[in-house]
Write an enzyme that holds these catalytic residues in place. Structure first.
Site, PDB file in Angstrom:
ATOM      1  N   ASP A  48      -8.773  -7.676   7.905  1.00 10.16           N
ATOM      2  CA  ASP A  48      -7.747  -8.668   7.565  1.00 10.16           C
ATOM      3  C   ASP A  48      -6.866  -9.007   8.760  1.00 10.16           C
ATOM      4  O   ASP A  48      -6.400 -10.139   8.896  1.00 10.16           O
ATOM      5  CB  ASP A  48      -6.883  -8.148   6.419  1.00 10.16           C
ATOM      6  CG  ASP A  48      -7.641  -8.142   5.110  1.00 10.16           C
ATOM      7  OD1 ASP A  48      -8.509  -9.012   4.926  1.00 10.16           O
ATOM      8  OD2 ASP A  48      -7.388  -7.257   4.279  1.00 10.16           O
ATOM      9  N   ARG A  53      -4.833 -12.919  12.730  1.00 12.80           N
ATOM     10  CA  ARG A  53      -4.772 -13.352  14.146  1.00 12.80           C
ATOM     11  C   ARG A  53      -5.397 -14.728  14.336  1.00 12.80           C
ATOM     12  O   ARG A  53      -4.874 -15.558  15.080  1.00 12.80           O
ATOM     13  CB  ARG A  53      -5.470 -12.332  15.052  1.00 12.80           C
ATOM     14  CG  ARG A  53      -4.527 -11.234  15.559  1.00 12.80           C
ATOM     15  CD  ARG A  53      -5.175 -10.424  16.674  1.00 12.80           C
ATOM     16  NE  ARG A  53      -6.424  -9.808  16.265  1.00 12.80           N
ATOM     17  CZ  ARG A  53      -6.503  -8.702  15.532  1.00 12.80           C
ATOM     18  NH1 ARG A  53      -5.412  -8.073  15.154  1.00 12.80           N
ATOM     19  NH2 ARG A  53      -7.670  -8.206  15.182  1.00 12.80           N
ATOM     20  N   ASN A 122       0.728 -13.751   5.024  1.00  8.32           N
ATOM     21  CA  ASN A 122       0.998 -12.679   4.066  1.00  8.32           C
ATOM     22  C   ASN A 122       2.460 -12.594   3.657  1.00  8.32           C
ATOM     23  O   ASN A 122       2.794 -12.628   2.498  1.00  8.32           O
ATOM     24  CB  ASN A 122       0.599 -11.317   4.647  1.00  8.32           C
ATOM     25  CG  ASN A 122      -0.866 -10.982   4.444  1.00  8.32           C
ATOM     26  OD1 ASN A 122      -1.544 -11.616   3.641  1.00  8.32           O
ATOM     27  ND2 ASN A 122      -1.349  -9.991   5.171  1.00  8.32           N
ATOM     28  N   GLU A 123       3.335 -12.416   4.658  1.00  6.60           N
ATOM     29  CA  GLU A 123       4.719 -12.118   4.310  1.00  6.60           C
ATOM     30  C   GLU A 123       5.632 -12.068   5.526  1.00  6.60           C
ATOM     31  O   GLU A 123       5.172 -12.038   6.669  1.00  6.60           O
ATOM     32  CB  GLU A 123       4.821 -10.755   3.607  1.00  6.60           C
ATOM     33  CG  GLU A 123       4.766  -9.498   4.475  1.00  6.60           C
ATOM     34  CD  GLU A 123       3.384  -9.058   4.911  1.00  6.60           C
ATOM     35  OE1 GLU A 123       3.111  -9.184   6.122  1.00  6.60           O
ATOM     36  OE2 GLU A 123       2.574  -8.597   4.106  1.00  6.60           O
ATOM     37  N   ASP A 151      16.725  -0.752   2.157  1.00  9.12           N
ATOM     38  CA  ASP A 151      16.005  -0.729   3.434  1.00  9.12           C
ATOM     39  C   ASP A 151      15.606  -2.118   3.914  1.00  9.12           C
ATOM     40  O   ASP A 151      15.389  -2.327   5.108  1.00  9.12           O
ATOM     41  CB  ASP A 151      14.735   0.119   3.309  1.00  9.12           C
ATOM     42  CG  ASP A 151      15.042   1.599   3.415  1.00  9.12           C
ATOM     43  OD1 ASP A 151      16.232   1.953   3.469  1.00  9.12           O
ATOM     44  OD2 ASP A 151      14.087   2.393   3.444  1.00  9.12           O
ATOM     45  N   THR A 162      -1.343  -8.937  -2.310  1.00  9.11           N
ATOM     46  CA  THR A 162      -2.192  -7.739  -2.393  1.00  9.11           C
ATOM     47  C   THR A 162      -2.056  -6.842  -1.161  1.00  9.11           C
ATOM     48  O   THR A 162      -2.722  -5.819  -1.077  1.00  9.11           O
ATOM     49  CB  THR A 162      -3.667  -8.164  -2.529  1.00  9.11           C
ATOM     50  OG1 THR A 162      -3.949  -9.159  -1.536  1.00  9.11           O
ATOM     51  CG2 THR A 162      -3.956  -8.735  -3.897  1.00  9.11           C
ATOM     52  N   ALA A 163      -1.212  -7.236  -0.209  1.00 10.87           N
ATOM     53  CA  ALA A 163      -1.048  -6.460   1.027  1.00 10.87           C
ATOM     54  C   ALA A 163       0.175  -5.543   0.913  1.00 10.87           C
ATOM     55  O   ALA A 163       0.306  -4.775  -0.048  1.00 10.87           O
ATOM     56  CB  ALA A 163      -0.976  -7.411   2.221  1.00 10.87           C
TER      57      ALA A 163
END
Ligand code: NAP
Ligand code: MN
Length: 265
Positions: A48, A53, A122-123, A151, A162-163
């Site tokens: 992934d 990248r 992803n995020e 945090d 899903t990551a």
């Protein structure tokens, strides 16, 4: 759009390079053109991380198609298994595939001196620069949602659900929904600090603003796994981008099957 011109994005391990060489030859034999400057299909070869990248390297190009071949460990984003490569070539040639529009995330970080703008697949994860407790005011379309203490906050796309999001207890969201999910990282939960402890899924049309508290304006912002430090942050604005990327899927691709396959088999 006819697929004729292809570019491969292998990572540096032996297995990926060997597979890239094989694929390169097979593609040429079948009449495809390998062209690093002018291509309509980008193929990541690796895990992934390689897929992420590839997207960064091609600047989240909405005019091309993306797919991945998994030589990594999980390869959730990498649809094709190495042993399926000949089937993949056949389907590519015969047009036995479909295109899925995937929602990506766009973020603007405003500091007292600069403004930076970027995409993520992803995020993003927002933490204190020194990984101390952080206070973040969260607004949705300019309305206060919460004053968060803990945090940090992870804000994930559907494809990113899903990551890291999943490890933090967030929910899996089908990739054909274009959402963002705010997932707290170790939120404090006492009489003095009240936080929303679960994930919140935000629809495509809304803008999430994160305003750091006065004593923690220096932040670490991790974008698709890459760390960046920003000092004197005034605001982070993030939303589902109007721009979508196009993922090439084989005709039998099914998200339910992928979840079952990657997490339970
Ligand atoms: P990595 O350390 O290899 O990634 C951690 C794991 O996340 C790997 O198993 C990776 O799969 C998997 N992954 C990445 N994107 C995914 C997705 N959309 N759905 C399901 N699994 C996914 O680092 P990396 O390969 O450079 O990837 C960066 C990503 O790792 C970040 O965007 C973040 O989401 C994730 N991450 C997760 C954690 C955690 O869960 N505690 C911590 C840090 C980062 P491959 O093995 O195929 O690479
Ligand atoms: Mn990886």
């Amino acid at each position: 759009m006819e697929i004729k011109r292809v570019k491969l994005f292998p990572n540096n391990n032996d297995k990926s390079l060997k597979l890239a060489k094989y694929l390169n030859n097979q593609l040429l034999e079948q009449g495809f053109i390998l062209d690093d400057d002018n291509y309509v299909l980008a193929i990541a070869i690796g895990g992934d991380g390689s897929y992420l990248r590839m997207l960064k390297e091609t600047e989240f190009n909405s005019n091309i198609y993306y797919i991945g071949i998994n030589t990594g460990t999980l390869g959730f984003l990498q649809e094709i298994k190495p042993e399926e490569i000949n089937t993949f070539l056949h389907k590519l040639k015969e047009g036995f595939y479909k295109i899925e529009q995937i929602g990506i995330q766009e973020t603007t970080i405003t500091t007292t001196k600069t403004e930076e703008y970027f995409y993520s697949l992803n995020e993003i994860l927002i933490r204190d620069k020194n990984l101390k407790t952080t206070n973040l005011l969260v607004k949705i379309d300019d309305v206060i949602l919460e004053k968060y203490t803990g945090d940090g906050l992870l804000i994930a796309t559907s494809i990113g659900s899903t990551a890291y999001n999943l490890s933090l207890g967030g929910s899996i969201v089908y990739s054909d929904l274009h959402t963002l999910q705010i997932t707290p990282v170790a939120p404090l939960n006492t009489r003095s600090y009240r936080n929303i402890l679960n994930s919140i899924v935000i629809p495509e049309s809304k803008i999430i603003d994160i305003i750091p508290g006065n004593n923690n304006k220096d932040l670490m912002i991790i974008v698709d796994g890459e760390n960046n430090i920003y000092n004197n942050v005034e605001k982070i604005s993030t939303s589902v981008s109007k721009k979508k990327i196009k993922c090439l899927r084989m005709n039998d691709y099914d998200y339910t099957k992928i979840i079952n396959d990657k997490f339970l088999k």
